[in-house]
Scaffold this motif. Structure first.
Motif, short mmCIF file in Angstrom:
data_model
loop_
_atom_site.label_atom_id
_atom_site.label_comp_id
_atom_site.label_asym_id
_atom_site.label_seq_id
_atom_site.Cartn_x
_atom_site.Cartn_y
_atom_site.Cartn_z
N VAL A 1 0.82 -1.18 -0.13
CA VAL A 1 0.06 -0.03 0.14
C VAL A 1 0.99 1.31 -0.15
O VAL A 1 0.43 2.08 -0.77
N ARG A 2 2.07 1.34 0.67
CA ARG A 2 2.67 2.68 1.12
C ARG A 2 3.55 2.94 -0.52
O ARG A 2 3.98 4.17 -0.64
N ARG A 3 3.48 2.14 -1.30
CA ARG A 3 4.16 2.31 -2.61
C ARG A 3 3.36 3.31 -3.50
O ARG A 3 3.72 3.80 -4.37
N TYR A 4 2.15 3.57 -3.01
CA TYR A 4 1.23 3.91 -3.71
C TYR A 4 0.75 5.29 -3.22
O TYR A 4 0.16 5.35 -1.93
N SER A 5 1.06 6.43 -4.05
CA SER A 5 0.47 8.00 -3.42
C SER A 5 -0.99 8.20 -3.71
O SER A 5 -1.40 9.07 -3.14
N TYR A 6 -1.47 7.81 -4.78
CA TYR A 6 -2.99 8.10 -5.14
C TYR A 6 -3.82 7.11 -5.11
O TYR A 6 -3.50 5.98 -5.75
N TRP A 7 -4.94 7.21 -4.93
CA TRP A 7 -5.95 6.17 -4.53
C TRP A 7 -7.42 6.63 -5.15
O TRP A 7 -7.62 7.98 -4.92
N GLY A 8 -8.04 5.75 -5.70
CA GLY A 8 -9.65 6.19 -6.11
C GLY A 8 -10.48 5.76 -5.09
O GLY A 8 -9.99 5.28 -3.89
N GLN A 9 -11.71 6.01 -5.21
CA GLN A 9 -12.51 5.90 -4.17
C GLN A 9 -13.17 4.49 -3.80
O GLN A 9 -13.84 4.14 -2.76
N GLY A 10 -12.82 3.53 -4.49
CA GLY A 10 -13.20 2.14 -4.46
C GLY A 10 -14.44 1.44 -5.16
O GLY A 10 -15.57 2.65 -5.18
N THR A 11 -14.77 0.64 -5.55
CA THR A 11 -16.18 0.05 -6.07
C THR A 11 -16.16 -1.19 -5.61
O THR A 11 -15.21 -2.12 -5.64
N GLN A 12 -17.40 -1.67 -5.24
CA GLN A 12 -17.79 -3.05 -4.66
C GLN A 12 -18.10 -4.08 -5.51
O GLN A 12 -18.76 -3.82 -6.27
N VAL A 13 -17.41 -5.17 -5.19
CA VAL A 13 -17.70 -6.39 -5.87
C VAL A 13 -17.92 -7.39 -4.99
O VAL A 13 -17.51 -7.73 -3.77
N THR A 14 -19.47 -7.95 -4.98
CA THR A 14 -19.91 -9.00 -4.39
C THR A 14 -20.12 -10.23 -5.16
O THR A 14 -20.77 -10.23 -6.31
N VAL A 15 -19.64 -11.42 -4.80
CA VAL A 15 -19.69 -12.54 -5.27
C VAL A 15 -20.34 -13.44 -4.41
O VAL A 15 -20.00 -13.86 -3.57
N SER A 16 -21.72 -13.89 -5.22
CA SER A 16 -22.53 -14.71 -4.21
C SER A 16 -22.30 -16.27 -4.64
O SER A 16 -21.87 -16.69 -5.71
N SER A 17 -22.44 -17.07 -3.84
CA SER A 17 -22.21 -18.77 -4.10
C SER A 17 -23.46 -19.47 -4.67
O SER A 17 -24.42 -19.01 -4.67
#
Length: 123
Positions: free
Chosen positions: A107-123
């Motif tokens: 994680v510390r190698r990266y200075s910039y981050w997006g806001q994230g997107t949820q992925v949900t996988v159902s069984s």
């Protein structure tokens, strides 16, 4: 540098999704682009990363052979193609940018981050 991730959703086990990350600003700060994920009550973990040319990519062992990172510099886009998704892939997925010329998996190698997107996988 601004990063905007999209493409998440709900999918059944064995299904596929493609995440996109739109980047703007600071071209030199985006030499390496990567995807991380953070599952419920878990630490953020590296998924895959790609260098500027797109000729070099590395992946976490857990996704090798199933996920592919790619980029289109002309469009300022980075993608994460995810196949054969499994419930353990459920997480918020983040794109990240680094000015480094080598692909890092922390994680510390990266200075910039997006806001994230949820992925949900159902069984």
């Amino acid at each position: 540098v601004q990063l905007q991730a999209s493409g998440g959703g709900l999918v059944q086990a064995g299904g596929s999704l493609r995440l996109s990350c739109a980047a703007s600003g600071g071209t030199s700060s985006r030499n390496v682009m990567a995807w991380f994920r953070q599952g419920p009550q878990k630490e953020r973990e590296f998924v895959g990363g790609i260098n500027w040319s797109g000729l070099s990519a590395i992946y976490a062992d857990s996704v090798k052979g199933r996920f592919t990172v790619s980029r289109d510099n002309a469009k300022n886009m980075v993608y994460l193609e995810m196949n054969n998704l499994q419930p353990e892939d459920t997480a918020v997925y983040y794109c990240a940018a680094s000015s480094s010329v080598t692909i890092g998996a922390t994680v510390r190698r990266y200075s910039y981050w997006g806001q994230g997107t949820q992925v949900t996988v159902s069984s």
